[in-house]
Design a protein around this motif. Structure first.
Motif, PDB file in Angstrom:
ATOM      1  N   GLY A  18       0.837  -1.189   0.000  1.00 50.25           N
ATOM      2  CA  GLY A  18       0.000   0.000   0.000  1.00 50.25           C
ATOM      3  C   GLY A  18       0.871   1.237   0.000  1.00 50.25           C
ATOM      4  N   ALA A  19       0.281   2.357   0.394  1.00 44.60           N
ATOM      5  CA  ALA A  19       1.013   3.619   0.370  1.00 44.60           C
ATOM      6  C   ALA A  19       0.445   4.563   1.420  1.00 44.60           C
ATOM      7  N   GLY A  38      -3.552   9.375   4.161  1.00 36.77           N
ATOM      8  CA  GLY A  38      -3.654   8.519   2.983  1.00 36.77           C
ATOM      9  C   GLY A  38      -3.064   7.148   3.229  1.00 36.77           C
ATOM     10  N   ILE A  39      -3.227   6.617   4.452  1.00 34.76           N
ATOM     11  CA  ILE A  39      -2.719   5.280   4.766  1.00 34.76           C
ATOM     12  C   ILE A  39      -3.659   4.278   4.104  1.00 34.76           C
ATOM     13  N   ASN A  40      -3.246   3.787   2.960  1.00 33.03           N
ATOM     14  CA  ASN A  40      -4.137   2.935   2.175  1.00 33.03           C
ATOM     15  C   ASN A  40      -3.461   1.648   1.714  1.00 33.03           C
ATOM     16  N   PRO A  41      -3.555   0.600   2.546  1.00 27.12           N
ATOM     17  CA  PRO A  41      -3.114  -0.696   2.037  1.00 27.12           C
ATOM     18  C   PRO A  41      -4.040  -1.117   0.904  1.00 27.12           C
ATOM     19  N   ARG A  42      -3.530  -1.937   0.024  1.00 24.36           N
ATOM     20  CA  ARG A  42      -4.378  -2.440  -1.059  1.00 24.36           C
ATOM     21  C   ARG A  42      -5.585  -3.144  -0.450  1.00 24.36           C
ATOM     22  N   SER A  53      -0.954  -4.078  14.190  1.00 21.63           N
ATOM     23  CA  SER A  53       0.456  -4.288  13.839  1.00 21.63           C
ATOM     24  C   SER A  53       0.845  -3.478  12.613  1.00 21.63           C
ATOM     25  N   PHE A  54      -0.049  -3.399  11.632  1.00 22.69           N
ATOM     26  CA  PHE A  54       0.250  -2.647  10.419  1.00 22.69           C
ATOM     27  C   PHE A  54       0.424  -1.160  10.722  1.00 22.69           C
ATOM     28  N   LEU A  87      -7.513  10.543   6.492  1.00 27.19           N
ATOM     29  CA  LEU A  87      -6.550   9.581   7.019  1.00 27.19           C
ATOM     30  C   LEU A  87      -6.384   8.387   6.093  1.00 27.19           C
ATOM     31  N   THR A  88      -7.487   7.808   5.652  1.00 30.14           N
ATOM     32  CA  THR A  88      -7.452   6.565   4.885  1.00 30.14           C
ATOM     33  C   THR A  88      -8.786   6.345   4.180  1.00 30.14           C
ATOM     34  N   ASN A  89      -8.751   5.489   3.179  1.00 24.25           N
ATOM     35  CA  ASN A  89      -9.984   5.043   2.530  1.00 24.25           C
ATOM     36  C   ASN A  89     -10.410   3.671   3.044  1.00 24.25           C
ATOM     37  N   ARG A  90      -9.674   3.137   3.986  1.00 27.01           N
ATOM     38  CA  ARG A  90      -9.939   1.794   4.504  1.00 27.01           C
ATOM     39  C   ARG A  90     -10.607   1.876   5.869  1.00 27.01           C
TER      40      ARG A  90
END
Length: 137
Positions: A18-19, A38-42, A53-54, A87-90
């Motif tokens: 991710g990114a 924008g913490i977005n793992p796939r 943990s991530f 922060l993120t889309n997840r």
């Protein structure tokens, strides 16, 4: 330069997980701050991630070395009350960060400072402290 690994690393089976963005800004007191957003793992990776943990690994092993190299002592993340997408889309990442850091120290950013309008996200009044590093000596 920031060294994130040493020795021989086999990347033959590596893939991008991710990114995220790391943006150096100033707080209202004029101190440099590193904003992580924008913490977005796939999407397919989210299902098998240990979210705690991530997120904590990202902060400790990627973001902190960058902050140290820049001489930045505060690392913050934007936390929207409505769980917005600064922060993120997840959803799982958002829920974890919100539950862990929503009551952390509020760090107001200088709305007229460098990079305060990054990517049209108005986050200068939404950031919470996630790491405090000792000042560089």
């Amino acid at each position: 330069d920031v060294e994130l690994a040493s020795g021989s690393v086999d990347l033959s089976d590596a893939s991008l997980l991710g990114a995220c963005y790391m943006i150096q800004v100033r707080d209202n007191d004029g101190h440099d701050v590193l904003v992580v957003r924008g913490i977005n793992p796939r999407a397919r990776e989210c299902e098998r991630l240990d979210v705690e943990s991530f997120v904590e690994g990202l902060l400790d092993h990627v973001v902190m070395p960058c902050a140290e190299a820049l001489g930045v002592t505060k690392i913050v993340v934007p936390i929207d009350e409505d769980l917005g997408h600064s922060l993120t889309n997840r959803q799982l990442i958002n829920e974890y960060v919100h539950s862990r850091y929503a009551k952390s120290e509020y760090v107001p950013l200088d709305p007229k400072g460098p990079n305060s309008q990054f990517n049209d996200r108005l986050i200068f009044d939404k950031c919470r402290l996630v790491r405090l590093l000792p000042p560089r000596v």
